[in-house]
Design an enzyme around this catalytic site. Sequence first.
Site, mmCIF file in Angstrom:
data_model
loop_
_atom_site.group_PDB
_atom_site.id
_atom_site.type_symbol
_atom_site.label_atom_id
_atom_site.label_comp_id
_atom_site.label_asym_id
_atom_site.label_seq_id
_atom_site.Cartn_x
_atom_site.Cartn_y
_atom_site.Cartn_z
ATOM 1 C CG ASP A 28 43.466 -17.386 -16.474
ATOM 2 O OD1 ASP A 28 43.247 -16.749 -15.502
ATOM 3 O OD2 ASP A 28 44.418 -18.049 -17.030
ATOM 4 C CG HIS A 45 39.028 -11.421 -8.738
ATOM 5 N ND1 HIS A 45 38.888 -12.310 -9.781
ATOM 6 C CD2 HIS A 45 39.039 -11.985 -7.369
ATOM 7 C CE1 HIS A 45 39.819 -13.418 -9.278
ATOM 8 N NE2 HIS A 45 40.239 -12.772 -8.264
ATOM 9 C CG LEU A 139 22.712 -22.843 -19.804
ATOM 10 C CD1 LEU A 139 23.438 -23.177 -21.055
ATOM 11 C CD2 LEU A 139 22.816 -21.308 -19.425
HETATM 12 C C1 IPE Z 1 42.908 -20.883 -14.095
HETATM 13 O O1 IPE Z 1 42.879 -20.330 -14.047
HETATM 14 C C2 IPE Z 1 40.939 -21.223 -12.819
HETATM 15 C C3 IPE Z 1 40.436 -20.420 -12.901
HETATM 16 C C4 IPE Z 1 40.353 -20.131 -14.560
HETATM 17 C C5 IPE Z 1 39.031 -20.764 -11.821
HETATM 18 P P1 IPE Z 1 44.025 -19.962 -12.925
HETATM 19 O O2 IPE Z 1 44.508 -18.686 -13.667
HETATM 20 O O3 IPE Z 1 44.345 -20.598 -11.669
HETATM 21 O O4 IPE Z 1 45.642 -20.374 -14.000
HETATM 22 P P2 IPE Z 1 46.606 -20.757 -13.899
HETATM 23 O O5 IPE Z 1 47.733 -20.799 -12.672
HETATM 24 O O6 IPE Z 1 47.114 -19.828 -14.437
HETATM 25 O O7 IPE Z 1 46.851 -22.154 -14.827
HETATM 26 C C1 IPE Z 2 40.381 -15.799 -13.328
HETATM 27 O O1 IPE Z 2 41.155 -14.479 -13.665
HETATM 28 C C2 IPE Z 2 39.419 -16.089 -12.166
HETATM 29 C C3 IPE Z 2 40.244 -16.940 -10.547
HETATM 30 C C4 IPE Z 2 41.353 -17.985 -11.062
HETATM 31 C C5 IPE Z 2 39.670 -17.760 -9.563
HETATM 32 P P1 IPE Z 2 43.084 -15.000 -12.582
HETATM 33 O O2 IPE Z 2 42.603 -14.647 -11.593
HETATM 34 O O3 IPE Z 2 43.046 -15.892 -12.716
HETATM 35 O O4 IPE Z 2 43.347 -13.345 -13.659
HETATM 36 P P2 IPE Z 2 45.184 -13.100 -14.061
HETATM 37 O O5 IPE Z 2 45.307 -14.502 -14.591
HETATM 38 O O6 IPE Z 2 45.642 -13.327 -12.735
HETATM 39 O O7 IPE Z 2 44.831 -12.429 -14.581
HETATM 40 MG MG MG Z 3 45.131 -16.514 -14.081
#
Ligand code: IPE
Ligand code: IPE
Ligand code: MG
Length: 255
Positions: A28, A45, A139
């Site tokens: 995240d 990303h 792995l």
């Molecule tokens: C969790 O992250 C999902 C992934 C890392 C793929 P999110 O950014 O979607 O989670 P929330 O919405 O903050 O809980």
């Molecule tokens: C995690 O990073 C990747 C996915 C959920 C696809 P985020 O896109 O949730 O990044 P933040 O949380 O908005 O910084």
């Molecule tokens: Mg996120």
Amino acid sequence: MQTVDDSKIESASGSQPAVPVHIAVIMDGNGRWAKARTMPRHAGHRSGVKAVRRIVEVAAKRGVSYLTLFAFSSENWRRPKEEVSRLMNLFLDALQREVDDLHRNNVRLSFIGARDELQQGLVQKITLAEEKTKDNSGLNLIIAVAYGGRWDIVAASKKIASRVAADELALADIDDECLAGELALAGKPDPDLLIRTGGEQRISNFLLWNLAYAELWFCDCLWPDFSERHFDEALSYFSSRQRRYGHTGEQVGVA
Ligand code: IPE
Ligand code: IPE
Ligand code: MG
């Protein structure tokens, strides 16, 4: 009554292995990483894919057997159309670019999640990648795309219900093992350690069933910045935990 099998008590007693067999990761913070640089979210990303390459390398180097990465949740479909479509293209590109390298490095690649929600082209690439790497013995890299813990439990419940309806399974025979056997990670050990980057301390509908006894390690570092140093910090945290699975400290050997 269901009890935790004795191998779990053994693994909890005294000598906690330094390296978890299975690590699950909620990657995240890509969006915030990009925002901090006044870049668009998709740049975060893209940078996140490089961090995936780093963690796969270090996990293999440290002797981890299973690495499950949360790449896209059931709920991430709620994001703006453009972000979702860029993410899907990124998965497609990354798969195309990385599969040969992963294969050369003896990595066995598999995917969990609702494939029927993904575009055909991506499903084809996923199937080919799984097929190509299926006999590798290094792995086990598992990527969760369009995955949700609730989706997983609902899908497993439906399979069980249909076996009961077809008289192939008695209601009395439904137990932990039976349900686990129908989940996306069937046949694989439960994660020992969950890592979540990005500062949030929540599960966000990841492996709800399988994380029942995982050790949890959270860090503020945003996913694109995740490095070998963070990984080793998580391993060090893990090796300091006493896993009791409901027993007392005395029962598992260390008071
Ligand atoms: C969790 O992250 C999902 C992934 C890392 C793929 P999110 O950014 O979607 O989670 P929330 O919405 O903050 O809980
Ligand atoms: C995690 O990073 C990747 C996915 C959920 C696809 P985020 O896109 O949730 O990044 P933040 O949380 O908005 O910084
Ligand atoms: Mg996120």
